[in-house]
Design a protein around this motif. Sequence first.
Motif, PDB file in Angstrom:
ATOM      1  N   PHE A  50      16.480  -6.396  -3.064  1.00 25.57           N
ATOM      2  CA  PHE A  50      16.841  -4.992  -3.295  1.00 25.57           C
ATOM      3  C   PHE A  50      16.160  -4.472  -4.557  1.00 25.57           C
ATOM      4  O   PHE A  50      15.893  -5.241  -5.485  1.00 25.57           O
ATOM      5  CB  PHE A  50      18.367  -4.860  -3.431  1.00 25.57           C
ATOM      6  N   GLU A  71      21.012 -11.843  -3.075  1.00 20.16           N
ATOM      7  CA  GLU A  71      19.549 -11.791  -2.931  1.00 20.16           C
ATOM      8  C   GLU A  71      18.888 -11.300  -4.224  1.00 20.16           C
ATOM      9  O   GLU A  71      19.557 -10.698  -5.062  1.00 20.16           O
ATOM     10  CB  GLU A  71      19.162 -10.826  -1.796  1.00 20.16           C
ATOM     11  N   ALA A 131      16.282  -7.358   5.313  1.00 20.29           N
ATOM     12  CA  ALA A 131      15.857  -7.180   3.917  1.00 20.29           C
ATOM     13  C   ALA A 131      16.156  -8.473   3.163  1.00 20.29           C
ATOM     14  O   ALA A 131      17.219  -9.076   3.349  1.00 20.29           O
ATOM     15  CB  ALA A 131      16.597  -6.004   3.275  1.00 20.29           C
ATOM     16  N   THR A 132      15.210  -8.888   2.313  1.00 21.01           N
ATOM     17  CA  THR A 132      15.412 -10.136   1.576  1.00 21.01           C
ATOM     18  C   THR A 132      15.596  -9.886   0.078  1.00 21.01           C
ATOM     19  O   THR A 132      15.608 -10.826  -0.715  1.00 21.01           O
ATOM     20  CB  THR A 132      14.229 -11.090   1.802  1.00 21.01           C
ATOM     21  N   TYR A 156      20.122   0.288  10.111  1.00 22.61           N
ATOM     22  CA  TYR A 156      19.700  -1.013  10.646  1.00 22.61           C
ATOM     23  C   TYR A 156      18.411  -0.844  11.459  1.00 22.61           C
ATOM     24  O   TYR A 156      17.434  -1.571  11.269  1.00 22.61           O
ATOM     25  CB  TYR A 156      20.814  -1.607  11.523  1.00 22.61           C
ATOM     26  N   ALA A 160      23.196  -1.993   1.355  1.00 17.09           N
ATOM     27  CA  ALA A 160      22.649  -3.336   1.087  1.00 17.09           C
ATOM     28  C   ALA A 160      23.148  -4.327   2.140  1.00 17.09           C
ATOM     29  O   ALA A 160      22.376  -5.157   2.635  1.00 17.09           O
ATOM     30  CB  ALA A 160      23.042  -3.785  -0.315  1.00 17.09           C
ATOM     31  N   ARG A 161      24.408  -4.211   2.500  1.00 13.13           N
ATOM     32  CA  ARG A 161      24.957  -5.173   3.479  1.00 13.13           C
ATOM     33  C   ARG A 161      24.285  -5.026   4.842  1.00 13.13           C
ATOM     34  O   ARG A 161      23.942  -6.023   5.476  1.00 13.13           O
ATOM     35  CB  ARG A 161      26.463  -4.981   3.615  1.00 13.13           C
ATOM     36  N   ILE A 207      26.512  -9.617  -3.636  1.00 18.70           N
ATOM     37  CA  ILE A 207      25.148  -9.692  -3.082  1.00 18.70           C
ATOM     38  C   ILE A 207      24.318 -10.650  -3.930  1.00 18.70           C
ATOM     39  O   ILE A 207      24.231 -10.493  -5.151  1.00 18.70           O
ATOM     40  CB  ILE A 207      24.559  -8.270  -2.977  1.00 18.70           C
ATOM     41  N   GLN A 233      14.978  -3.595   0.119  1.00 20.22           N
ATOM     42  CA  GLN A 233      15.535  -2.264   0.362  1.00 20.22           C
ATOM     43  C   GLN A 233      15.828  -1.576  -0.971  1.00 20.22           C
ATOM     44  O   GLN A 233      16.471  -2.162  -1.841  1.00 20.22           O
ATOM     45  CB  GLN A 233      16.811  -2.364   1.214  1.00 20.22           C
ATOM     46  N   GLU A 237       7.706  -9.501   2.853  1.00 19.17           N
ATOM     47  CA  GLU A 237       9.150  -9.248   2.783  1.00 19.17           C
ATOM     48  C   GLU A 237       9.442  -7.760   2.586  1.00 19.17           C
ATOM     49  O   GLU A 237       8.572  -6.999   2.153  1.00 19.17           O
ATOM     50  CB  GLU A 237       9.757 -10.032   1.614  1.00 19.17           C
ATOM     51  N   GLU A 290      20.628  -6.289   4.655  1.00 16.37           N
ATOM     52  CA  GLU A 290      20.539  -7.766   4.748  1.00 16.37           C
ATOM     53  C   GLU A 290      20.497  -8.190   6.212  1.00 16.37           C
ATOM     54  O   GLU A 290      19.686  -9.006   6.616  1.00 16.37           O
ATOM     55  CB  GLU A 290      21.791  -8.404   4.132  1.00 16.37           C
ATOM     56  N   LYS A 291      21.401  -7.582   7.008  1.00 13.81           N
ATOM     57  CA  LYS A 291      21.467  -7.945   8.431  1.00 13.81           C
ATOM     58  C   LYS A 291      20.182  -7.570   9.156  1.00 13.81           C
ATOM     59  O   LYS A 291      19.769  -8.247  10.093  1.00 13.81           O
ATOM     60  CB  LYS A 291      22.653  -7.239   9.105  1.00 13.81           C
TER      61      LYS A 291
END
Length: 374
Positions: free
Chosen positions: A63, A81, A60-61, A19, A52-53, A79, A37, A34, A56-57
Amino acid sequence: MTVGNLRNAQLKINLQAIYANIHHAKERLDPGTELFQVVKADGYGHGAVQVARVAEKAGATGFCVAILDEALQLRQAGITEPILVLGITDPEFASLAASEKVSLTVGSTDWLKRAAKLLEDSHFTGHLNVHLALDTGMGRIGFQTPDELKNALGILEANDDSLLFEGIFTHFATADSPDDTYFKLQYQNFQNFMAVVDQRPRYVHVANSATSLWHKVCGGNMIRFGISAYGLNPSGREITDLPYQLQPALSFTTEIDFAKLVKKGHSIGYGATYTTDSDQWIGTVPVGYADGVPRAMQGFSVLVDGQPCPIVGRVCMDQFMIRLPHQYPYGTMVTIIGKSGDAEITADDVADYLHTISYEVICGFSSRIRRKYL
Ligand code: PLP
């Protein structure tokens, strides 16, 4: 492969570190840029869905993955996105990708024609999002000349009922090198390509971790952030000047599960390549090359109680042996990557020993090792 849940050997993944690394990278981006990830190869061995989770937090917008199967794994995990497959996908799977809203990389006009025809034949009503790859000097995939790109843009325009020009990108071969001569050449090539693009697509992206750390992001509006999210320096030890501190997310610990005093003159392991030159305490550790500890690790020192203990004899498939300074009880922790007392082993230390890069080390840990999320 069966996961070893019932043995003491685990990769501990610090999601807070991931994070923080992504958050710092995002903070340095121009407004409107943007961060996608990169979670290919099971999130560089850290677990694609879990990474990925948390990504997102952290902001990341989207993947990036290497193969379509990896994209579908993210979709199945819920997911939603944007996801871009960075490798070449067989056009046979164009309608599957489109129906899952997965964007595909394209590097040839033949691919575009074939995908357009297959989409038409399948009576698929939506669009397949495509990103055009430009080979500006990586020599891997992508259009090689602005003329080729122009042809591709023409094909996209002629098939705009099935294909959507969503992105264009290139990949730098030497962004992690202190010498930026080749980087500049690639950037010039990129500009030459972009000169034939009248209408920029939604995403223009050129930056991997190294580019985002050490080069001004060259006119793109998205970065493909990989290794540094996992807390590792893309250059290894070549460039030590970092704009923010990277926090390694992964540690690898196990235990001594057997130990004995071996008399002087006894050999250890396959091939009898190590013979004790004194009475020695030898510990056995329950991981081996099937877990991603290669045989070439023989001689490397792991940590027990903050002290380096060399791997003696050949690494076996599921176990290796270490020389201990004195007796330790069964269950004593062995650190292969991470901190132990005042000492630390990094993925770069392992990479240096194996004459490779940290990327290969972290991707090499097999699925048999349990991942534990902190
Ligand atoms: N973009 C592309 C096309 C890649 O192949 C990779 C990784 O290999 C990345 C981005 C991410 O690179 P890094 O992990 O160095 O950030």
